[in-house]
Design a protein around this motif. Structure first.
Motif, mmCIF file in Angstrom:
data_model
loop_
_atom_site.group_PDB
_atom_site.id
_atom_site.type_symbol
_atom_site.label_atom_id
_atom_site.label_comp_id
_atom_site.label_asym_id
_atom_site.label_seq_id
_atom_site.Cartn_x
_atom_site.Cartn_y
_atom_site.Cartn_z
ATOM 1 N N CYS A 191 6.828 6.127 9.004
ATOM 2 C CA CYS A 191 5.076 6.635 8.931
ATOM 3 C C CYS A 191 4.178 6.981 9.890
ATOM 4 O O CYS A 191 4.726 7.072 11.435
ATOM 5 C CB CYS A 191 4.054 5.185 8.680
ATOM 6 S SG CYS A 191 4.962 5.705 6.419
ATOM 7 N N GLN A 201 0.932 -1.282 -0.005
ATOM 8 C CA GLN A 201 0.089 0.484 0.249
ATOM 9 C C GLN A 201 0.586 1.000 -0.133
ATOM 10 O O GLN A 201 2.224 1.043 0.557
ATOM 11 C CB GLN A 201 -1.350 0.002 1.517
ATOM 12 C CG GLN A 201 -1.744 -1.440 1.265
ATOM 13 C CD GLN A 201 -2.739 -1.108 2.085
ATOM 14 O OE1 GLN A 201 -2.154 0.047 3.150
ATOM 15 N NE2 GLN A 201 -3.723 -2.079 2.801
ATOM 16 N N SER A 202 0.089 2.195 -0.126
ATOM 17 C CA SER A 202 0.783 3.202 -0.346
ATOM 18 C C SER A 202 0.694 4.118 0.576
ATOM 19 O O SER A 202 2.274 5.294 1.569
ATOM 20 C CB SER A 202 0.453 4.382 -1.372
ATOM 21 O OG SER A 202 -1.066 4.938 -0.748
ATOM 22 N N TYR A 203 0.195 4.567 1.972
ATOM 23 C CA TYR A 203 -0.274 4.728 2.662
ATOM 24 C C TYR A 203 0.450 6.170 2.553
ATOM 25 O O TYR A 203 0.611 6.743 4.005
ATOM 26 C CB TYR A 203 0.948 4.451 3.820
ATOM 27 C CG TYR A 203 0.143 2.985 4.435
ATOM 28 C CD1 TYR A 203 0.089 2.418 4.287
ATOM 29 C CD2 TYR A 203 0.620 2.723 6.205
ATOM 30 C CE1 TYR A 203 -0.440 0.904 5.339
ATOM 31 C CE2 TYR A 203 0.715 1.925 6.722
ATOM 32 C CZ TYR A 203 0.411 1.257 6.302
ATOM 33 O OH TYR A 203 -0.752 -0.183 6.735
ATOM 34 N N ASN A 204 -1.023 6.889 1.533
ATOM 35 C CA ASN A 204 -0.231 8.440 1.524
ATOM 36 C C ASN A 204 -1.697 9.126 2.884
ATOM 37 O O ASN A 204 -0.757 10.299 2.980
ATOM 38 C CB ASN A 204 -1.189 8.146 0.286
ATOM 39 C CG ASN A 204 0.382 8.092 -0.312
ATOM 40 O OD1 ASN A 204 0.883 8.459 -0.637
ATOM 41 N ND2 ASN A 204 -0.400 8.387 -1.644
ATOM 42 N N ASP A 205 -2.310 8.826 3.625
ATOM 43 C CA ASP A 205 -2.685 8.981 4.394
ATOM 44 C C ASP A 205 -1.781 9.272 6.173
ATOM 45 O O ASP A 205 -3.298 9.892 6.372
ATOM 46 C CB ASP A 205 -4.316 8.537 4.726
ATOM 47 C CG ASP A 205 -4.061 6.799 5.056
ATOM 48 O OD1 ASP A 205 -2.679 6.400 4.106
ATOM 49 O OD2 ASP A 205 -5.069 6.271 5.799
ATOM 50 N N LYS A 206 -0.960 8.655 5.749
ATOM 51 C CA LYS A 206 -0.509 8.171 7.189
ATOM 52 C C LYS A 206 0.524 9.002 7.628
ATOM 53 O O LYS A 206 1.148 9.124 8.275
ATOM 54 C CB LYS A 206 0.601 7.242 7.330
ATOM 55 C CG LYS A 206 -0.744 5.927 7.589
ATOM 56 C CD LYS A 206 -1.622 5.685 8.426
ATOM 57 C CE LYS A 206 -2.908 4.128 8.417
ATOM 58 N NZ LYS A 206 -3.997 4.366 8.845
ATOM 59 N N ASN A 207 0.556 10.685 7.110
ATOM 60 C CA ASN A 207 2.517 11.315 7.280
ATOM 61 C C ASN A 207 3.885 10.498 7.021
ATOM 62 O O ASN A 207 4.427 10.682 7.665
ATOM 63 C CB ASN A 207 1.932 11.851 8.083
ATOM 64 C CG ASN A 207 2.748 13.257 8.393
ATOM 65 O OD1 ASN A 207 2.815 14.073 8.158
ATOM 66 N ND2 ASN A 207 2.540 13.249 9.893
ATOM 67 N N CYS A 208 3.165 9.855 6.152
ATOM 68 C CA CYS A 208 5.152 8.931 5.628
ATOM 69 C C CYS A 208 5.509 10.506 4.847
ATOM 70 O O CYS A 208 4.966 11.536 4.205
ATOM 71 C CB CYS A 208 4.642 8.356 4.737
ATOM 72 S SG CYS A 208 3.531 6.594 6.007
ATOM 73 N N ARG A 245 6.975 1.028 2.350
ATOM 74 C CA ARG A 245 5.708 1.294 1.477
ATOM 75 C C ARG A 245 5.865 0.749 -0.084
ATOM 76 O O ARG A 245 7.110 1.327 -0.628
ATOM 77 C CB ARG A 245 4.814 2.303 2.088
ATOM 78 C CG ARG A 245 5.256 3.271 1.693
ATOM 79 C CD ARG A 245 5.060 4.719 2.426
ATOM 80 N NE ARG A 245 5.806 5.763 1.927
ATOM 81 C CZ ARG A 245 5.293 7.243 1.599
ATOM 82 N NH1 ARG A 245 4.022 6.589 1.206
ATOM 83 N NH2 ARG A 245 5.922 7.556 1.534
#
Length: 122
Positions: free
Chosen positions: A119, A45-52, A94
């Motif tokens: 992240c 997953q990209s985890y763009n919503d996790k402030n990475c 990620r």
């Protein structure tokens, strides 16, 4: 002539059977099964919503050295990715992508690449 042919066949078979079953691109031998217990999260997953924040792009390769061993596994590649991420003080790898095949110098390989990142997982 027949002795040379027999010697060649034995040599080729001997070389195919020797060595460790798996090896990383850095030359490290890997066990056939790895129990991955790590604080590093490995995800496709990209985890763009996790402030990475991406620290560095990392890639690894696990090679099968003989025809008689099992194919390299994602767990082995994930283990190597987590080891690289630890060295970079990352807590996530990620956007992981895997590719596999047969090469000129190996009976099979599994490549993995991703972004070692820090992240906020809370």
């Amino acid at each position: 002539m027949k002795k040379i042919f027999n010697f060649s066949v034995i040599l080729i078979l001997g070389l195919g059977l020797t060595g460790c079953a798996y090896r990383s691109e850095s030359g490290e031998s890997l066990p056939e099964s790895i129990n991955l217990k790590s604080d590093i999260l490995i995800t496709e997953q990209s985890y763009n919503d996790k402030n990475c924040k991406t620290i560095e792009h990392v890639d690894v390769s696990v090679k099968k050295l003989t025809v008689f061993h099992k194919d390299p596994t994602k767990e082995q590649a994930d283990f190597l990715l987590s080891e690289k991420a630890k060295k970079l003080n990352a807590n996530v790898v990620r956007n992981v992508k895997y590719s596999s095949g047969i090469g000129f110098t190996t009976w099979g390989y599994l490549d993995a690449q991703g972004d070692a990142s820090k992240c906020d997982l809370k």
